[in-house]
Design a protein around this motif. Structure first.
Motif, PDB file in Angstrom:
ATOM      1  N   ILE A  21       0.843  -1.205   0.000  1.00  0.00           N
ATOM      2  CA  ILE A  21       0.000   0.000   0.000  1.00  0.00           C
ATOM      3  C   ILE A  21       0.875   1.250   0.000  1.00  0.00           C
ATOM      4  CG2 ILE A  21      -1.647   1.346   1.370  1.00  0.00           C
ATOM      5  CD1 ILE A  21      -2.826  -1.353   2.314  1.00  0.00           C
ATOM      6  N   ILE A  22       1.901   1.256   0.843  1.00  0.00           N
ATOM      7  CA  ILE A  22       2.813   2.402   0.893  1.00  0.00           C
ATOM      8  C   ILE A  22       3.478   2.624  -0.461  1.00  0.00           C
ATOM      9  CG2 ILE A  22       4.942   3.296   1.931  1.00  0.00           C
ATOM     10  CD1 ILE A  22       4.182   1.798   4.503  1.00  0.00           C
ATOM     11  N   MET A  23       3.777   1.529  -1.141  1.00  0.00           N
ATOM     12  CA  MET A  23       4.452   1.605  -2.442  1.00  0.00           C
ATOM     13  C   MET A  23       3.607   2.332  -3.488  1.00  0.00           C
ATOM     14  SD  MET A  23       6.192  -1.591  -4.458  1.00  0.00           S
ATOM     15  CE  MET A  23       7.353  -1.336  -5.797  1.00  0.00           C
ATOM     16  N   LEU A  24       2.291   2.341  -3.288  1.00  0.00           N
ATOM     17  CA  LEU A  24       1.402   3.031  -4.229  1.00  0.00           C
ATOM     18  C   LEU A  24       1.597   4.538  -4.198  1.00  0.00           C
ATOM     19  CD1 LEU A  24      -1.928   1.066  -3.563  1.00  0.00           C
ATOM     20  CD2 LEU A  24      -0.357   0.770  -5.492  1.00  0.00           C
ATOM     21  N   PHE A  25       2.093   5.057  -3.068  1.00  0.00           N
ATOM     22  CA  PHE A  25       2.258   6.499  -2.907  1.00  0.00           C
ATOM     23  C   PHE A  25       3.713   6.882  -3.188  1.00  0.00           C
ATOM     24  CE2 PHE A  25      -1.257   5.129  -0.253  1.00  0.00           C
ATOM     25  CZ  PHE A  25      -2.256   6.016  -0.625  1.00  0.00           C
ATOM     26  N   ASP A  26       4.095   6.734  -4.443  1.00  0.00           N
ATOM     27  CA  ASP A  26       5.467   7.053  -4.832  1.00  0.00           C
ATOM     28  C   ASP A  26       5.501   8.332  -5.668  1.00  0.00           C
ATOM     29  OD1 ASP A  26       4.391   6.263  -7.230  1.00  0.00           O
ATOM     30  OD2 ASP A  26       5.627   4.493  -7.467  1.00  0.00           O
ATOM     31  N   PHE A  27       6.663   8.919  -5.768  1.00  0.00           N
ATOM     32  CA  PHE A  27       6.833  10.144  -6.543  1.00  0.00           C
ATOM     33  C   PHE A  27       8.305  10.312  -6.893  1.00  0.00           C
ATOM     34  CE2 PHE A  27       6.941  11.043  -2.012  1.00  0.00           C
ATOM     35  CZ  PHE A  27       8.097  11.780  -1.858  1.00  0.00           C
ATOM     36  N   ALA A  32      16.549  13.376  -9.887  1.00  0.00           N
ATOM     37  CA  ALA A  32      16.648  12.045 -10.493  1.00  0.00           C
ATOM     38  C   ALA A  32      15.637  11.916 -11.632  1.00  0.00           C
ATOM     39  CB  ALA A  32      16.395  10.969  -9.442  1.00  0.00           C
ATOM     40  N   PRO A  33      15.931  11.056 -12.620  1.00  0.00           N
ATOM     41  CA  PRO A  33      14.986  10.861 -13.733  1.00  0.00           C
ATOM     42  C   PRO A  33      13.638  10.359 -13.246  1.00  0.00           C
ATOM     43  CG  PRO A  33      16.691   9.166 -13.736  1.00  0.00           C
ATOM     44  CD  PRO A  33      17.121  10.201 -12.752  1.00  0.00           C
ATOM     45  N   GLY A  34      12.594  10.713 -13.988  1.00  0.00           N
ATOM     46  CA  GLY A  34      11.226  10.433 -13.562  1.00  0.00           C
ATOM     47  C   GLY A  34      10.890   8.969 -13.398  1.00  0.00           C
ATOM     48  N   PHE A  35      11.648   8.086 -14.058  1.00  0.00           N
ATOM     49  CA  PHE A  35      11.321   6.664 -13.926  1.00  0.00           C
ATOM     50  C   PHE A  35      11.788   6.091 -12.591  1.00  0.00           C
ATOM     51  CE2 PHE A  35      15.243   6.997 -16.482  1.00  0.00           C
ATOM     52  CZ  PHE A  35      16.137   6.283 -15.696  1.00  0.00           C
ATOM     53  N   LEU A  36      12.557   6.847 -11.824  1.00  0.00           N
ATOM     54  CA  LEU A  36      12.918   6.435 -10.462  1.00  0.00           C
ATOM     55  C   LEU A  36      11.901   7.030  -9.495  1.00  0.00           C
ATOM     56  CD1 LEU A  36      16.804   6.912 -10.384  1.00  0.00           C
ATOM     57  CD2 LEU A  36      15.526   4.794 -10.691  1.00  0.00           C
ATOM     58  N   LYS A  37      11.196   6.192  -8.784  1.00  0.00           N
ATOM     59  CA  LYS A  37      10.129   6.637  -7.889  1.00  0.00           C
ATOM     60  C   LYS A  37      10.541   6.452  -6.428  1.00  0.00           C
ATOM     61  CE  LYS A  37       7.314   7.477 -11.337  1.00  0.00           C
ATOM     62  NZ  LYS A  37       6.934   8.852 -11.704  1.00  0.00           N
ATOM     63  N   PHE A  38      10.357   7.502  -5.653  1.00  0.00           N
ATOM     64  CA  PHE A  38      10.690   7.465  -4.232  1.00  0.00           C
ATOM     65  C   PHE A  38       9.494   6.998  -3.416  1.00  0.00           C
ATOM     66  CE2 PHE A  38      10.437   9.441  -0.078  1.00  0.00           C
ATOM     67  CZ  PHE A  38      11.658   9.125   0.482  1.00  0.00           C
ATOM     68  N   ASP A  39       9.723   6.081  -2.492  1.00  0.00           N
ATOM     69  CA  ASP A  39       8.705   5.684  -1.522  1.00  0.00           C
ATOM     70  C   ASP A  39       9.413   5.135  -0.290  1.00  0.00           C
ATOM     71  OD1 ASP A  39       8.974   2.673  -1.595  1.00  0.00           O
ATOM     72  OD2 ASP A  39       8.427   2.982  -3.690  1.00  0.00           O
ATOM     73  N   VAL A  40       8.653   4.927   0.764  1.00  0.00           N
ATOM     74  CA  VAL A  40       9.234   4.385   2.003  1.00  0.00           C
ATOM     75  C   VAL A  40       8.659   2.993   2.293  1.00  0.00           C
ATOM     76  CG1 VAL A  40       9.803   6.609   3.036  1.00  0.00           C
ATOM     77  CG2 VAL A  40       7.521   5.638   3.394  1.00  0.00           C
ATOM     78  N   SER A  41       8.417   2.240   1.237  1.00  0.00           N
ATOM     79  CA  SER A  41       7.775   0.927   1.394  1.00  0.00           C
ATOM     80  C   SER A  41       8.690  -0.114   2.029  1.00  0.00           C
ATOM     81  CB  SER A  41       7.281   0.412   0.034  1.00  0.00           C
ATOM     82  OG  SER A  41       8.363   0.240  -0.868  1.00  0.00           O
ATOM     83  N   ASP A  42       9.968   0.207   2.212  1.00  0.00           N
ATOM     84  CA  ASP A  42      10.862  -0.751   2.864  1.00  0.00           C
ATOM     85  C   ASP A  42      10.809  -0.653   4.387  1.00  0.00           C
ATOM     86  OD1 ASP A  42      11.908  -2.141   0.686  1.00  0.00           O
ATOM     87  OD2 ASP A  42      13.321  -0.535   0.239  1.00  0.00           O
ATOM     88  N   VAL A  43      10.073   0.313   4.918  1.00  0.00           N
ATOM     89  CA  VAL A  43       9.966   0.439   6.375  1.00  0.00           C
ATOM     90  C   VAL A  43       9.357  -0.812   7.015  1.00  0.00           C
ATOM     91  CG1 VAL A  43       8.869   1.721   8.261  1.00  0.00           C
ATOM     92  CG2 VAL A  43       9.983   2.951   6.395  1.00  0.00           C
TER      93      VAL A  43
END
Length: 199
Positions: A21-27, A32-43
């Motif tokens: 679910i957390i992974m869905l909220f990426d940006f 960095a190039p747009g194809f790299l998405k930041f999220d905190v789903s590894d928490v």
């Protein structure tokens, strides 16, 4: 690894679901190039690595990827998902193995710091020699096209080396540092509450 109890297996599933679910909220990040998405789903995976075991943390990461594929499918011919899983497992394993050697707050912080740096360096080589070449084969893109995408958002990028040093490395360092900070902030209270239920 000791045999998992039903409660522990259930916790892995719940944490894997939360991670997906957390992974869905990426940006994207601005450098960095747009194809790299930041999220905190590894928490959640790092939490499981600390609370249960390093292997359990990696199982949470695996559940995350499987659920994400069910929810979103793949737009990268599984290349992105494989890279995400490799990064998650590397980050979780290093940090949690160090922590389990001596379960103190200081060891946890040192483990997360060492893991964030090591995983970020790993991604330099993995992206340069595995992930990006695989993207190129799947989508018919040259490395020059990928470099150009990174250069559009980061003027320091001119070639493969500068892309790795000034775009890929800091992106992953920020990602895993933030995951570490969030884990450090929530671990004590959440683990204390779960101990009464799981153990």
């Amino acid at each position: 690894m000791k045999k998992l109890s039903v409660k522990e297996i259930a916790l892995i599933g719940v944490l894997g679901g939360l991670s997906a679910i957390i992974m869905l909220f990426d940006f994207p990040l601005p450098f960095a190039p747009g194809f790299l998405k930041f999220d905190v789903s590894d928490v959640p995976g790092l939490f499981a690595g600390f609370f249960l075991s390093p292997v359990c943390g990696c199982l949470v990461a695996g559940v995350k990827i499987l659920l994400n594929l069910v929810l979103n499918g793949t737009t990268t011919a599984f290349v992105g998902e494989a890279a995400n899983l490799a990064g998650s497992c590397c980050f979780i394993l290093i940090a949690s193995v160090i922590y389990h050697k001596n379960k103190t707050k200081k060891t946890a912080l040192l483990g997360m710091l060492a893991s964030a740096v090591a995983t970020s360096f790993m991604f330099i080589f993995m992206n340069a020699y595995v992930t990006f070449p695989m993207y190129g084969k799947v989508y018919g893109m040259s490395m020059e096209v990928i470099i150009a995408a990174a250069a559009k958002v980061n003027p320091l990028v001119h070639d493969t080396v500068t892309m790795m040093l000034f775009s890929i490395f800091p992106f992953n360092l920020v990602k895993y540092f933030i995951c570490s900070v969030v884990t450090a902030a929530v671990y004590k209270k959440c683990s204390t509450a779960l101990k009464a239920i799981i153990r």
